[in-house]
Design a protein around this motif. Structure first.
Motif, PDB file in Angstrom:
ATOM      1  N   UNK A  24      -7.083  -3.276   5.874  1.00 34.65           N
ATOM      2  CA  UNK A  24      -7.257  -1.878   5.469  1.00 34.65           C
ATOM      3  C   UNK A  24      -5.955  -1.248   4.984  1.00 34.65           C
ATOM      4  N   UNK A  25      -4.832  -1.626   5.583  1.00 32.68           N
ATOM      5  CA  UNK A  25      -3.525  -1.082   5.194  1.00 32.68           C
ATOM      6  C   UNK A  25      -2.616  -2.254   4.845  1.00 32.68           C
ATOM      7  N   UNK A  26      -2.514  -2.604   3.564  1.00 33.83           N
ATOM      8  CA  UNK A  26      -1.750  -3.803   3.183  1.00 33.83           C
ATOM      9  C   UNK A  26      -0.261  -3.700   3.484  1.00 33.83           C
ATOM     10  N   UNK A  72      -8.260  -7.781  -6.061  1.00 37.05           N
ATOM     11  CA  UNK A  72      -7.822  -6.425  -6.388  1.00 37.05           C
ATOM     12  C   UNK A  72      -6.360  -6.177  -5.986  1.00 37.05           C
ATOM     13  N   UNK A  73      -5.746  -5.247  -6.704  1.00 37.41           N
ATOM     14  CA  UNK A  73      -4.336  -4.900  -6.489  1.00 37.41           C
ATOM     15  C   UNK A  73      -4.067  -4.443  -5.050  1.00 37.41           C
ATOM     16  N   UNK A  74      -5.074  -3.945  -4.389  1.00 34.52           N
ATOM     17  CA  UNK A  74      -4.951  -3.499  -2.995  1.00 34.52           C
ATOM     18  C   UNK A  74      -4.224  -4.523  -2.136  1.00 34.52           C
ATOM     19  N   UNK A  75      -4.471  -5.806  -2.366  1.00 33.35           N
ATOM     20  CA  UNK A  75      -3.938  -6.860  -1.500  1.00 33.35           C
ATOM     21  C   UNK A  75      -2.557  -7.371  -1.910  1.00 33.35           C
ATOM     22  N   UNK A  76      -1.999  -6.859  -2.993  1.00 27.87           N
ATOM     23  CA  UNK A  76      -0.753  -7.425  -3.493  1.00 27.87           C
ATOM     24  C   UNK A  76       0.378  -7.435  -2.460  1.00 27.87           C
ATOM     25  N   UNK A  77       0.575  -6.364  -1.665  1.00 28.52           N
ATOM     26  CA  UNK A  77       1.644  -6.451  -0.657  1.00 28.52           C
ATOM     27  C   UNK A  77       1.445  -7.601   0.333  1.00 28.52           C
TER      28      UNK A  77
END
Length: 382
Positions: free
Chosen positions: A162-164, A194-199
């Motif tokens: 939920x919070x990468x 999705x970009x959400x997971x990049x970190x």
């Protein structure tokens, strides 16, 4: 690739026992569910979660001095488990010594990678801070309770998707601990490309740790859970259709060009079958030829990225009525390159490596059970 025409059918009963097996999906369970993690949380978080602040947390649990408002994630360990995986007086797969004797010793398993049984569904939790706190507490518990108990255990550190940014910090905190071989990324309602997971992917690549994902049991049940094509009524529907989730996430990873952006990233898809890989790749490669202007960052055939960066575990192993169909399927998906053995211990549909894998040629069996995972995980298995 496996040659179906020239491969002689082995006698399963006479197949030699495998040694040095790597089991890529073993589920350790916590003795008291989420309450087991209380000692690994700060007093502040115990208070926030409604947990009594008594130093004698076990007594507090027994006398209902605290409660966790998250018990919907606590799977009843008597359901879906092999009854014989429980040591007398304990729930299934909660005793690392008993598990080592029953699974590792009996199965010829040299390394077992632990994916938390109780936390498969934390990706569906609405509060990212709560999910992250539970994941961190679990990682400390696993390292202490399991990884220090037997040198054959290896751990997948858990992060909350939920919070990468918090997930990346947790990877930095735990990645270099002895015995950690991968990152378990519970599924969320956002597809993996999705970009959400990049970190998270940046941290995984920084520490040379593969990402592993796995069905959660919460699909289509909660608002933040991963989505299937409709909500199944029965467990048999859900279990049969697990591949839907993995197909969607695999296509997302490939079409969003994740492996172009993170060229060292590796991904394991656990417990979702593998028969669907062939059709998915055939369709993606065909459509990419005509539609690649839509996704110019995907510079090569999608199948090339999959073969270079992804692995799939064998459980639940397919059982077609004809052995020739199995061999043809394994040939279609490049099984000698894409598959790694997993037992899914201690669940009811557990696959024994000595029995389940006996129907395939010895050379391929060696690659799936030993060579592929050892190459994939590298020195961290040593």
């Amino acid at each position: 690739m496996v040659s179906v025409e020239t491969t002689a059918a082995p006698d399963s009963a006479a197949a030699p026992a495998l040694t040095g097996i790597v089991d890529s999906d073993v589920h350790p369970y916590m003795e008291k569910g989420l309450a087991t993690l209380v000692p690994y949380m700060s007093k502040t978080w115990q208070k926030r979660l409604g947990i009594g602040l008594s130093d004698d947390w076990a007594a507090g649990y027994a006398t209902s001095q605290f409660h966790l408002p998250l018990d919907y994630l606590y799977i009843n360990t008597s359901g879906g488990m092999r009854g014989d995986t429980a040591r007398p007086g304990m729930a299934p797969a909660t005793d690392p010594k008993f598990t080592a004797k029953q699974l590792l010793d009996a199965g010829g398993i040299d390394r077992a990678i632990l994916l938390s049984g109780h936390l498969l569904g934390i990706g569906s939790m609405p509060d990212a801070l709560v999910a992250s706190t539970i994941a961190s507490a679990y990682n400390d518990w696993m390292c202490e309770r399991w990884l220090q108990d037997d040198p054959r255990y290896r751990g997948a550190l858990v992060v909350a998707p939920q919070n990468p940014e918090l997930a990346a910090k947790e990877i930095d905190r735990v990645a270099d601990r002895p015995g950690i071989v991968e990152i378990f990324l519970p599924l969320h309602d956002i597809l993996m490309g999705e970009r959400h997971y990049y970190p998270i992917y940046e941290a995984a690549q920084r520490h040379s740790l593969p990402i592993c994902t796995h069905p959660s049991g919460t699909e289509n049940v909660y608002a933040r859970a991963p989505k299937m094509a409709g909500t199944p009524t029965y467990y048999i529907e859900w279990h049969t259709m697990l591949g839907q989730i993995h197909q969607s996430n695999t296509a997302s990873l490939l079409c969003h060009g994740v492996f172009e952006r993170f060229p060292e990233l590796k991904v394991v898809i656990a417990e979702g079958g593998f028969a669907w890989i062939a059709e998915l790749l055939w369709k993606l490669d065909r459509d990419w030829r005509g539609l690649r202007d839509e996704i110019p960052w995907v510079k090569r055939h999608p199948s090339e990225y999959l073969y270079e960066h992804m692995k799939f575990t064998t459980q639940p192993f397919v059982e077609p009525p004809k052995r020739s169909h199995l061999l043809a399927l394994l040939d279609m998906i490049n099984a000698e390159q894409t598959l790694m053995f997993s037992s899914d211990y201690p669940h009811w549909d557990f696959d024994d490596p000595q029995h389940t894998m006996a129907a395939i040629p010895a050379e391929l069996r060696q690659k799936i059970c030993v060579d592929n995972p050892r190459d994939f995980y590298g020195d961290r298995l040593n």
